[in-house]
Write an enzyme that holds these catalytic residues in place. Sequence first.
Site, PDB file in Angstrom:
ATOM      1  N   GLU A  76       0.599  -0.853   0.539  1.00 15.59           N
ATOM      2  CA  GLU A  76       0.359  -0.057  -0.110  1.00 15.59           C
ATOM      3  C   GLU A  76       0.902   1.508  -0.068  1.00 15.59           C
ATOM      4  O   GLU A  76       2.114   1.331   0.502  1.00 15.59           O
ATOM      5  CB  GLU A  76      -0.639  -0.613   1.075  1.00 15.59           C
ATOM      6  CG  GLU A  76      -1.636  -1.121   1.500  1.00 15.59           C
ATOM      7  CD  GLU A  76      -2.430  -1.489   2.886  1.00 15.59           C
ATOM      8  OE1 GLU A  76      -3.266  -2.159   2.793  1.00 15.59           O
ATOM      9  OE2 GLU A  76      -1.768  -0.751   3.813  1.00 15.59           O
ATOM     10  N   ARG A  96       3.219   4.266  15.547  1.00 17.86           N
ATOM     11  CA  ARG A  96       1.665   5.279  15.978  1.00 17.86           C
ATOM     12  C   ARG A  96       0.551   4.418  15.677  1.00 17.86           C
ATOM     13  O   ARG A  96      -0.307   5.118  16.409  1.00 17.86           O
ATOM     14  CB  ARG A  96       2.216   5.781  14.465  1.00 17.86           C
ATOM     15  CG  ARG A  96       1.771   5.299  12.914  1.00 17.86           C
ATOM     16  CD  ARG A  96       0.575   5.391  12.945  1.00 17.86           C
ATOM     17  NE  ARG A  96      -0.072   5.569  11.479  1.00 17.86           N
ATOM     18  CZ  ARG A  96      -0.609   3.466  10.885  1.00 17.86           C
ATOM     19  NH1 ARG A  96      -1.579   2.719  11.526  1.00 17.86           N
ATOM     20  NH2 ARG A  96      -1.018   3.983   9.310  1.00 17.86           N
ATOM     21  N   ALA A 131       3.709  -8.457  16.378  1.00 16.45           N
ATOM     22  CA  ALA A 131       4.711  -7.346  16.438  1.00 16.45           C
ATOM     23  C   ALA A 131       4.270  -6.336  16.832  1.00 16.45           C
ATOM     24  O   ALA A 131       4.927  -5.595  17.863  1.00 16.45           O
ATOM     25  CB  ALA A 131       5.385  -7.008  15.591  1.00 16.45           C
ATOM     26  N   GLN A 132       3.190  -6.503  16.826  1.00 15.30           N
ATOM     27  CA  GLN A 132       2.351  -4.805  17.583  1.00 15.30           C
ATOM     28  C   GLN A 132       1.971  -4.921  18.905  1.00 15.30           C
ATOM     29  O   GLN A 132       1.799  -3.707  18.967  1.00 15.30           O
ATOM     30  CB  GLN A 132       1.136  -4.853  17.188  1.00 15.30           C
ATOM     31  CG  GLN A 132       1.138  -4.797  15.082  1.00 15.30           C
ATOM     32  CD  GLN A 132       2.214  -3.653  15.184  1.00 15.30           C
ATOM     33  OE1 GLN A 132       1.832  -3.374  15.750  1.00 15.30           O
ATOM     34  NE2 GLN A 132       2.581  -4.210  13.858  1.00 15.30           N
ATOM     35  N   ASP A 170      -7.906  -5.023   8.342  1.00 11.91           N
ATOM     36  CA  ASP A 170      -7.522  -3.459   8.046  1.00 11.91           C
ATOM     37  C   ASP A 170      -7.306  -3.547   6.243  1.00 11.91           C
ATOM     38  O   ASP A 170      -6.352  -3.113   5.511  1.00 11.91           O
ATOM     39  CB  ASP A 170      -5.604  -3.230   8.503  1.00 11.91           C
ATOM     40  CG  ASP A 170      -4.819  -4.455   8.516  1.00 11.91           C
ATOM     41  OD1 ASP A 170      -5.346  -5.323   7.469  1.00 11.91           O
ATOM     42  OD2 ASP A 170      -3.820  -4.149   8.779  1.00 11.91           O
ATOM     43  N   VAL A 183      -7.405   0.907  10.522  1.00 12.06           N
ATOM     44  CA  VAL A 183      -7.404   0.591   9.561  1.00 12.06           C
ATOM     45  C   VAL A 183      -5.935   0.933   9.622  1.00 12.06           C
ATOM     46  O   VAL A 183      -4.955   0.373   8.414  1.00 12.06           O
ATOM     47  CB  VAL A 183      -8.146   0.627   8.576  1.00 12.06           C
ATOM     48  CG1 VAL A 183      -9.227  -1.055   8.460  1.00 12.06           C
ATOM     49  CG2 VAL A 183      -8.281   1.541   8.300  1.00 12.06           C
TER      50      VAL A 183
HETATM   51  P1  NAD Z   1       2.275 -10.858  13.262  1.00  9.72           P
HETATM   52  O1  NAD Z   1       1.577 -11.509  12.700  1.00  9.72           O
HETATM   53  O2  NAD Z   1       3.882  -9.898  13.589  1.00  9.72           O
HETATM   54  O3  NAD Z   1       1.706 -11.349  14.865  1.00  9.72           O
HETATM   55  C1  NAD Z   1      -0.063 -12.122  14.301  1.00  9.72           C
HETATM   56  C2  NAD Z   1      -0.381 -12.193  15.689  1.00  9.72           C
HETATM   57  O4  NAD Z   1      -2.021 -13.094  15.852  1.00  9.72           O
HETATM   58  C3  NAD Z   1       0.669 -13.903  14.933  1.00  9.72           C
HETATM   59  O5  NAD Z   1       1.444 -14.248  16.818  1.00  9.72           O
HETATM   60  C4  NAD Z   1      -0.551 -15.287  15.565  1.00  9.72           C
HETATM   61  O6  NAD Z   1      -0.217 -15.653  15.780  1.00  9.72           O
HETATM   62  C5  NAD Z   1      -1.784 -14.292  15.791  1.00  9.72           C
HETATM   63  N1  NAD Z   1      -2.750 -15.185  15.502  1.00  9.72           N
HETATM   64  C6  NAD Z   1      -3.445 -15.629  14.855  1.00  9.72           C
HETATM   65  N2  NAD Z   1      -4.422 -15.882  14.568  1.00  9.72           N
HETATM   66  C7  NAD Z   1      -5.148 -15.516  15.512  1.00  9.72           C
HETATM   67  C8  NAD Z   1      -6.354 -15.919  16.107  1.00  9.72           C
HETATM   68  N3  NAD Z   1      -7.502 -16.670  15.436  1.00  9.72           N
HETATM   69  N4  NAD Z   1      -6.461 -15.623  17.922  1.00  9.72           N
HETATM   70  C9  NAD Z   1      -4.993 -15.319  18.337  1.00  9.72           C
HETATM   71  N5  NAD Z   1      -4.233 -14.912  17.631  1.00  9.72           N
HETATM   72  C10 NAD Z   1      -3.626 -15.667  16.072  1.00  9.72           C
HETATM   73  O7  NAD Z   1       1.429  -9.074  13.083  1.00  9.72           O
HETATM   74  P2  NAD Z   1       1.383  -7.659  13.510  1.00  9.72           P
HETATM   75  O8  NAD Z   1       2.877  -6.983  12.820  1.00  9.72           O
HETATM   76  O9  NAD Z   1       1.631  -7.701  15.226  1.00  9.72           O
HETATM   77  O10 NAD Z   1       0.190  -7.413  13.266  1.00  9.72           O
HETATM   78  C11 NAD Z   1      -1.242  -7.668  13.386  1.00  9.72           C
HETATM   79  C12 NAD Z   1      -2.504  -7.070  12.640  1.00  9.72           C
HETATM   80  O11 NAD Z   1      -1.839  -5.415  13.283  1.00  9.72           O
HETATM   81  C13 NAD Z   1      -1.824  -7.837  10.945  1.00  9.72           C
HETATM   82  O12 NAD Z   1      -2.906  -7.648  10.931  1.00  9.72           O
HETATM   83  C14 NAD Z   1      -1.889  -5.980  10.526  1.00  9.72           C
HETATM   84  O13 NAD Z   1      -2.297  -6.170   9.117  1.00  9.72           O
HETATM   85  C15 NAD Z   1      -2.646  -5.472  11.757  1.00  9.72           C
HETATM   86  N6  NAD Z   1      -2.352  -3.647  11.478  1.00  9.72           N
HETATM   87  C16 NAD Z   1      -2.975  -3.051  11.840  1.00  9.72           C
HETATM   88  C17 NAD Z   1      -2.932  -1.698  12.155  1.00  9.72           C
HETATM   89  C18 NAD Z   1      -4.139  -0.368  11.880  1.00  9.72           C
HETATM   90  O14 NAD Z   1      -3.129   0.722  11.493  1.00  9.72           O
HETATM   91  N7  NAD Z   1      -4.890  -1.037  12.046  1.00  9.72           N
HETATM   92  C19 NAD Z   1      -1.373  -1.351  11.654  1.00  9.72           C
HETATM   93  C20 NAD Z   1       0.346  -2.518  11.523  1.00  9.72           C
HETATM   94  C21 NAD Z   1      -0.699  -3.681  11.458  1.00  9.72           C
END
Ligand code: NAD
Length: 348
Positions: free
Chosen positions: A65, A121, A148-149, A236, A302
């Site tokens: 994106e 952020r 990661a978040q 998102d 998102v």
């Molecule tokens: P990540 O891949 O590091 O972590 C995701 C975690 O979710 C993993 O540990 C995985 O095992 C767990 N998971 C998957 N399915 C699950 C379920 N059914 N129940 C419980 N745990 C489950 O990803 P991340 O960087 O932490 O990002 C998390 C999400 O947030 C992603 O979907 C990303 O796109 C989104 N995100 C959104 C924003 C925003 O501004 N809204 C910003 C950053 C990331």
Amino acid sequence: MAPPPSPLAYIPFVSVENMMRLIHHFGIEHVLRDLSAEIEADYLRWSLFEKTPRLASHSQEGVIELMPTSDGDAYAFKYVNGHPRNTARGLQTVAAFGLLARVDTGYPLLLTEMTLLTALRTAATSAMVARHLAPADSRVMAIIGNGAQAEFQALAMKAIVGIGEVRLYDIDPEATSKTVRNLAGAGLKIVACASSQEAIEGAQIITTCTADKAYATILSDNMVGAGIHINAIGGDCPGKTELHQDILGRAATFVEFEPQTRIEGEIQQMDASYAVTEFWKVLSGQAQGRTDARQITLFDSVGFAIEDFSALRYLLSKLDGTDFFQQLDIIADPDDPRDLFGMLQRAA
Ligand code: NAD
């Protein structure tokens, strides 16, 4: 913050390593609080910004994106991906970099990594919204999805909302153990849970931050009691949601920029008549936030370009007098602007 007076041939570049040094120098909770205040200030200038749903390139594995915006003085964009299966390959689900430029000359002002900055952020935005919408006495949060978040989300809710207990659940227990380890010593009570049902017990705020390119049901309707604030950040992208549709039917839903969230957020499950409130209206007093203690509030997050704009300008303001950057020779600077070819000959 006014841009510097003249176009520069060299611009600051903040690498991942320098971003880490900068965050430790100022302190992560301090940075999260500052960022939240910057984003809130920019949300209050909402009408000044150019706004467009982000430009998304979808593939089977994920999405790439571009997120642009401008307030008329400065222009920013972020390049960001979302690839839920990346972690299995040892890669980030979300990785990003971004650029800030001045509008009057079009010259860039800053180029930076934004993987860490996005986590900061996003967490700062979640906490900004929760501070206004969550029950006033919120002390316990659940985080479902401990990737990661997760730690950033926990620390922002601590620093900005006053959360004291974080209850964790992930389908992968390793992810939860990692988060427990990382948050030890952060001044939070951390509880690792064996199910999402256990994680949400006693929580006033539920953050869902899972990654799966699917219409998932991380929370079902019967799990969500009265008065809860849901901070849903993992839904998102088209075809990627976390909440059962019935929760949306019961919740007062707040969004960043409605045209983008209609495409990407939890509300992609609802038809166009489903009412949402853009959060800037709550901040500016044009719309109500939480109206009663039993209401379920949902932040259908998102991620929006203005949050990245705020983060980039904040970062630039922090570089003055530091060595948290390298000088990047990114713009050609011939002695005579029309003699670009002559400049090329310098290296012959
Ligand atoms: P990540 O891949 O590091 O972590 C995701 C975690 O979710 C993993 O540990 C995985 O095992 C767990 N998971 C998957 N399915 C699950 C379920 N059914 N129940 C419980 N745990 C489950 O990803 P991340 O960087 O932490 O990002 C998390 C999400 O947030 C992603 O979907 C990303 O796109 C989104 N995100 C959104 C924003 C925003 O501004 N809204 C910003 C950053 C990331």
